[in-house]
Design a protein around this motif. Sequence first.
Motif, PDB file in Angstrom:
ATOM      1  N   GLY A 197     -98.561  29.311-101.343  1.00 61.81           N
ATOM      2  CA  GLY A 197     -99.819  28.641-101.695  1.00 61.81           C
ATOM      3  C   GLY A 197    -100.012  27.370-100.890  1.00 61.81           C
ATOM      4  O   GLY A 197    -101.105  27.116-100.360  1.00 61.81           O
ATOM      5  N   LEU A 198     -98.931  26.594-100.781  1.00 63.78           N
ATOM      6  CA  LEU A 198     -99.028  25.335-100.034  1.00 63.78           C
ATOM      7  C   LEU A 198     -99.316  25.588 -98.557  1.00 63.78           C
ATOM      8  O   LEU A 198    -100.139  24.895 -97.941  1.00 63.78           O
ATOM      9  N   ILE A 199     -98.654  26.587 -97.994  1.00 64.47           N
ATOM     10  CA  ILE A 199     -98.880  26.890 -96.569  1.00 64.47           C
ATOM     11  C   ILE A 199    -100.349  27.210 -96.315  1.00 64.47           C
ATOM     12  O   ILE A 199    -100.978  26.685 -95.395  1.00 64.47           O
ATOM     13  N   PHE A 200    -100.896  28.055 -97.203  1.00 65.90           N
ATOM     14  CA  PHE A 200    -102.294  28.446 -96.986  1.00 65.90           C
ATOM     15  C   PHE A 200    -103.264  27.297 -97.279  1.00 65.90           C
ATOM     16  O   PHE A 200    -104.259  27.122 -96.574  1.00 65.90           O
ATOM     17  N   ALA A 201    -102.929  26.514 -98.290  1.00 65.75           N
ATOM     18  CA  ALA A 201    -103.783  25.347 -98.578  1.00 65.75           C
ATOM     19  C   ALA A 201    -103.803  24.416 -97.383  1.00 65.75           C
ATOM     20  O   ALA A 201    -104.864  23.925 -96.959  1.00 65.75           O
ATOM     21  N   LEU A 202    -102.603  24.224 -96.792  1.00 67.06           N
ATOM     22  CA  LEU A 202    -102.494  23.369 -95.610  1.00 67.06           C
ATOM     23  C   LEU A 202    -103.320  23.949 -94.454  1.00 67.06           C
ATOM     24  O   LEU A 202    -104.008  23.242 -93.729  1.00 67.06           O
ATOM     25  N   GLY A 203    -103.224  25.279 -94.334  1.00 72.40           N
ATOM     26  CA  GLY A 203    -103.988  25.959 -93.289  1.00 72.40           C
ATOM     27  C   GLY A 203    -105.477  25.677 -93.420  1.00 72.40           C
ATOM     28  O   GLY A 203    -106.152  25.358 -92.441  1.00 72.40           O
ATOM     29  N   PHE A 204    -105.991  25.769 -94.647  1.00 73.20           N
ATOM     30  CA  PHE A 204    -107.422  25.501 -94.856  1.00 73.20           C
ATOM     31  C   PHE A 204    -107.768  24.044 -94.595  1.00 73.20           C
ATOM     32  O   PHE A 204    -108.828  23.733 -94.037  1.00 73.20           O
ATOM     33  N   MET A 205    -106.849  23.146 -94.991  1.00 70.79           N
ATOM     34  CA  MET A 205    -107.122  21.727 -94.730  1.00 70.79           C
ATOM     35  C   MET A 205    -107.195  21.443 -93.244  1.00 70.79           C
ATOM     36  O   MET A 205    -107.962  20.600 -92.800  1.00 70.79           O
ATOM     37  N   CYS A 206    -106.380  22.190 -92.454  1.00 73.17           N
ATOM     38  CA  CYS A 206    -106.439  22.021 -91.005  1.00 73.17           C
ATOM     39  C   CYS A 206    -107.825  22.375 -90.472  1.00 73.17           C
ATOM     40  O   CYS A 206    -108.229  21.924 -89.397  1.00 73.17           O
ATOM     41  N   LEU A 207    -108.560  23.197 -91.205  1.00 77.23           N
ATOM     42  CA  LEU A 207    -109.919  23.546 -90.782  1.00 77.23           C
ATOM     43  C   LEU A 207    -110.945  22.586 -91.375  1.00 77.23           C
ATOM     44  O   LEU A 207    -111.872  22.129 -90.698  1.00 77.23           O
ATOM     45  N   THR A 208    -110.790  22.280 -92.672  1.00 81.14           N
ATOM     46  CA  THR A 208    -111.852  21.545 -93.361  1.00 81.14           C
ATOM     47  C   THR A 208    -111.837  20.045 -93.065  1.00 81.14           C
ATOM     48  O   THR A 208    -112.902  19.446 -92.908  1.00 81.14           O
ATOM     49  N   ILE A 209    -110.635  19.460 -92.946  1.00 80.26           N
ATOM     50  CA  ILE A 209    -110.607  18.007 -92.719  1.00 80.26           C
ATOM     51  C   ILE A 209    -111.222  17.638 -91.358  1.00 80.26           C
ATOM     52  O   ILE A 209    -112.073  16.744 -91.302  1.00 80.26           O
ATOM     53  N   PRO A 210    -110.861  18.339 -90.278  1.00 80.12           N
ATOM     54  CA  PRO A 210    -111.554  18.038 -89.017  1.00 80.12           C
ATOM     55  C   PRO A 210    -113.061  18.282 -89.089  1.00 80.12           C
ATOM     56  O   PRO A 210    -113.841  17.528 -88.522  1.00 80.12           O
ATOM     57  N   THR A 211    -113.460  19.342 -89.825  1.00 82.75           N
ATOM     58  CA  THR A 211    -114.901  19.600 -89.974  1.00 82.75           C
ATOM     59  C   THR A 211    -115.586  18.387 -90.602  1.00 82.75           C
ATOM     60  O   THR A 211    -116.617  17.915 -90.114  1.00 82.75           O
ATOM     61  N   GLY A 212    -114.970  17.889 -91.700  1.00 79.72           N
ATOM     62  CA  GLY A 212    -115.532  16.713 -92.366  1.00 79.72           C
ATOM     63  C   GLY A 212    -115.581  15.518 -91.429  1.00 79.72           C
ATOM     64  O   GLY A 212    -116.574  14.786 -91.380  1.00 79.72           O
ATOM     65  N   ALA A 213    -114.504  15.352 -90.635  1.00 82.98           N
ATOM     66  CA  ALA A 213    -114.442  14.209 -89.725  1.00 82.98           C
ATOM     67  C   ALA A 213    -115.532  14.303 -88.656  1.00 82.98           C
ATOM     68  O   ALA A 213    -116.206  13.322 -88.346  1.00 82.98           O
ATOM     69  N   VAL A 214    -115.691  15.519 -88.113  1.00 79.30           N
ATOM     70  CA  VAL A 214    -116.704  15.697 -87.058  1.00 79.30           C
ATOM     71  C   VAL A 214    -118.098  15.391 -87.605  1.00 79.30           C
ATOM     72  O   VAL A 214    -118.888  14.669 -86.996  1.00 79.30           O
ATOM     73  N   PHE A 215    -118.407  15.934 -88.797  1.00 79.32           N
ATOM     74  CA  PHE A 215    -119.735  15.695 -89.359  1.00 79.32           C
ATOM     75  C   PHE A 215    -119.928  14.218 -89.726  1.00 79.32           C
ATOM     76  O   PHE A 215    -121.019  13.678 -89.582  1.00 79.32           O
ATOM     77  N   GLY A 216    -118.841  13.575 -90.184  1.00 77.49           N
ATOM     78  CA  GLY A 216    -118.937  12.156 -90.487  1.00 77.49           C
ATOM     79  C   GLY A 216    -119.252  11.345 -89.237  1.00 77.49           C
ATOM     80  O   GLY A 216    -120.103  10.452 -89.249  1.00 77.49           O
ATOM     81  N   PHE A 217    -118.573  11.710 -88.134  1.00 72.33           N
ATOM     82  CA  PHE A 217    -118.806  11.034 -86.866  1.00 72.33           C
ATOM     83  C   PHE A 217    -120.237  11.263 -86.385  1.00 72.33           C
ATOM     84  O   PHE A 217    -120.952  10.322 -86.021  1.00 72.33           O
ATOM     85  N   LEU A 218    -120.679  12.543 -86.435  1.00 71.88           N
ATOM     86  CA  LEU A 218    -122.044  12.866 -86.006  1.00 71.88           C
ATOM     87  C   LEU A 218    -123.068  12.135 -86.847  1.00 71.88           C
ATOM     88  O   LEU A 218    -124.093  11.665 -86.360  1.00 71.88           O
ATOM     89  N   SER A 219    -122.767  12.046 -88.150  1.00 69.14           N
ATOM     90  CA  SER A 219    -123.703  11.400 -89.058  1.00 69.14           C
ATOM     91  C   SER A 219    -123.979   9.959 -88.623  1.00 69.14           C
ATOM     92  O   SER A 219    -125.120   9.502 -88.624  1.00 69.14           O
ATOM     93  N   LYS A 220    -122.919   9.255 -88.228  1.00 71.86           N
ATOM     94  CA  LYS A 220    -123.093   7.877 -87.777  1.00 71.86           C
ATOM     95  C   LYS A 220    -123.775   7.826 -86.418  1.00 71.86           C
ATOM     96  O   LYS A 220    -124.661   7.026 -86.171  1.00 71.86           O
ATOM     97  N   LYS A 221    -123.330   8.717 -85.537  1.00 71.79           N
ATOM     98  CA  LYS A 221    -123.806   8.675 -84.158  1.00 71.79           C
ATOM     99  C   LYS A 221    -125.286   9.053 -84.068  1.00 71.79           C
ATOM    100  O   LYS A 221    -126.039   8.477 -83.301  1.00 71.79           O
ATOM    101  N   LEU A 222    -125.706  10.042 -84.879  1.00 70.22           N
ATOM    102  CA  LEU A 222    -127.064  10.560 -84.766  1.00 70.22           C
ATOM    103  C   LEU A 222    -128.070   9.841 -85.657  1.00 70.22           C
ATOM    104  O   LEU A 222    -129.260  10.100 -85.571  1.00 70.22           O
ATOM    105  N   ALA A 223    -127.567   8.974 -86.534  1.00 71.85           N
ATOM    106  CA  ALA A 223    -128.469   8.328 -87.495  1.00 71.85           C
ATOM    107  C   ALA A 223    -129.681   7.723 -86.791  1.00 71.85           C
ATOM    108  O   ALA A 223    -129.554   7.088 -85.742  1.00 71.85           O
ATOM    109  N   VAL A 224    -130.861   7.954 -87.362  1.00 74.53           N
ATOM    110  CA  VAL A 224    -132.094   7.407 -86.794  1.00 74.53           C
ATOM    111  C   VAL A 224    -132.224   5.957 -87.222  1.00 74.53           C
ATOM    112  O   VAL A 224    -132.262   5.653 -88.416  1.00 74.53           O
ATOM    113  N   ARG A 225    -132.240   5.053 -86.257  1.00 74.10           N
ATOM    114  CA  ARG A 225    -132.402   3.636 -86.594  1.00 74.10           C
ATOM    115  C   ARG A 225    -133.879   3.290 -86.654  1.00 74.10           C
ATOM    116  O   ARG A 225    -134.655   3.685 -85.785  1.00 74.10           O
ATOM    117  N   THR A 226    -134.226   2.578 -87.689  1.00 78.01           N
ATOM    118  CA  THR A 226    -135.634   2.164 -87.752  1.00 78.01           C
ATOM    119  C   THR A 226    -135.721   0.656 -87.925  1.00 78.01           C
ATOM    120  O   THR A 226    -134.770   0.026 -88.307  1.00 78.01           O
TER     121      THR A 226
END
Lengths: 226, 264
Positions: A197-226
């Motif tokens: 269970g832990l191995i597979f949970a870790l496997g999924f985190m290897c996918l989801t945590i970078p996804t979250g990080a990438v979207f977090g980065f994009l969110s800041k970078k792409l934000a429309v400044r007004t």
Amino acid sequence: MEILTEYGDQLITAFIRTIQLAGLSAVGALVLGTILAAMRVSPVWALRTVATGYVNIVRNTPLTLVVLFASFGLAQQLGVTLVDPNSPTSITDSSFRLAVLAFSTYTATFVCEALRAGVNTVPIGQSEAARSLGLGFTQGLRYIVLPQAFRAVVAPLGSIMIALIKNTTIASVIGVAEASLLMKEVIENTSALIVVGLIFALGFMCLTIPTGAVFGFLSKKLAVRT
Amino acid sequence: MASSHTPAAALIPDGDTSIVPTMISMRGVNKHFGPLHVLRDINLEVTRGQVVVVLGPSGSGKSTLCRTINRLETTDTGFIAIDGQALPAEGKALTRYRADVGMVFQSFNLFAHKTILENVMLAPQKVRRLSKTAARDRAMALLERVGIANQADKLPAQLSGGQQQRVAIARALAMEPKVMLFDEPTSALDPEMVTEVLEVMSSLAKGGMTMLVVTHEMGFARRAADRVVFMADGQILEDTTPNEFFSNPATSRARDFLSKILSH
């Protein structure tokens, strides 16, 4: 460790399948979700009604049912298999493609609703300016409103994508050989429930945590400044 | 174009437009917001090259009047036309009509995710079907004209209000409109930035552009306007030359309005 040496190759293959499922479904969900969002804010009554009905029905159906419907309903009852029946891999290809279809149609409803919230954050003056320059409704949406709506909802879209990655485990119910199907097999064979269970949970985190990080980065970078 | 700029046209009585063609025409226009009658039987003819300044207290309907001309606000009854072409209700005809009517907003409304240059290039490319190079050349020439060419690659948020409004004017001019509408173009600006925008507008007026300007800038009205239209409670109460309006207002509402704004 023995588990990793014994199942290492299969583990990688299974997670690659998971990535393929999630990646293709993400593309499908973003495309379909954008179309649905455009329909839901359209001035045409029929388009709005169709899109609203679709979102309400699909979003409120459990994903397992959507996936099972794709497999049993479409493939077995209606004969829609999305593959060449003579191909040697037709059965696995068919389950995989039907799973992508199911995840895309399901996740699209969440993408649509996030985008619609994003559309509401774009000031009315932006579309008034577009209209005053002679841009039509679709042009205004395409060039002005939706690009800004997307930038406003990058972070929630990230959450939707993380949910999608984890949801792909449901494809195992129609026999797609992704990570969780392998996990069931390994647990049955080794009975090392917690470690596996832990191995597979870790496997999924290897996918989801970078996804979250990438979207977090994009969110800041792409934000429309007004 | 410059030769058609004839302040005397202000004095041509209604109906006699045989000399200079009518660019903006409003007849019997009425509009309600719920129970509120915001435009009462508006009749207004603006001839080519004329600069009309619309004055009036807030809530008098002057912004609404401006916005009905390109149908950002709908009307209940009445007839509106630009250069003899009636305002269509919707569809392709309406977008074509709007392409010929430039509009400048109080809050600038520059496209926030696009650079200054892209803001000016977008509509000529997508509506007028200009090539990218042609649109760029036109945009750069206009940005040069309003004095912002050196900021072309910045985003709107990086510019001051006055600069943003000058870009908004350039963006509208890039469509080569027949008429320019200004809806309180300097009301959202810091005082020191008002002049730079009014200067661009004055040079546009001198160049013969037909303009309808809703504003509180009395100095601009005196200097640049051919006509002053005074509105109160959704009605046009006075329609005369700036000189006449400021020195000898005909209605008590106008006298009251002027005493409030000119006394300090």
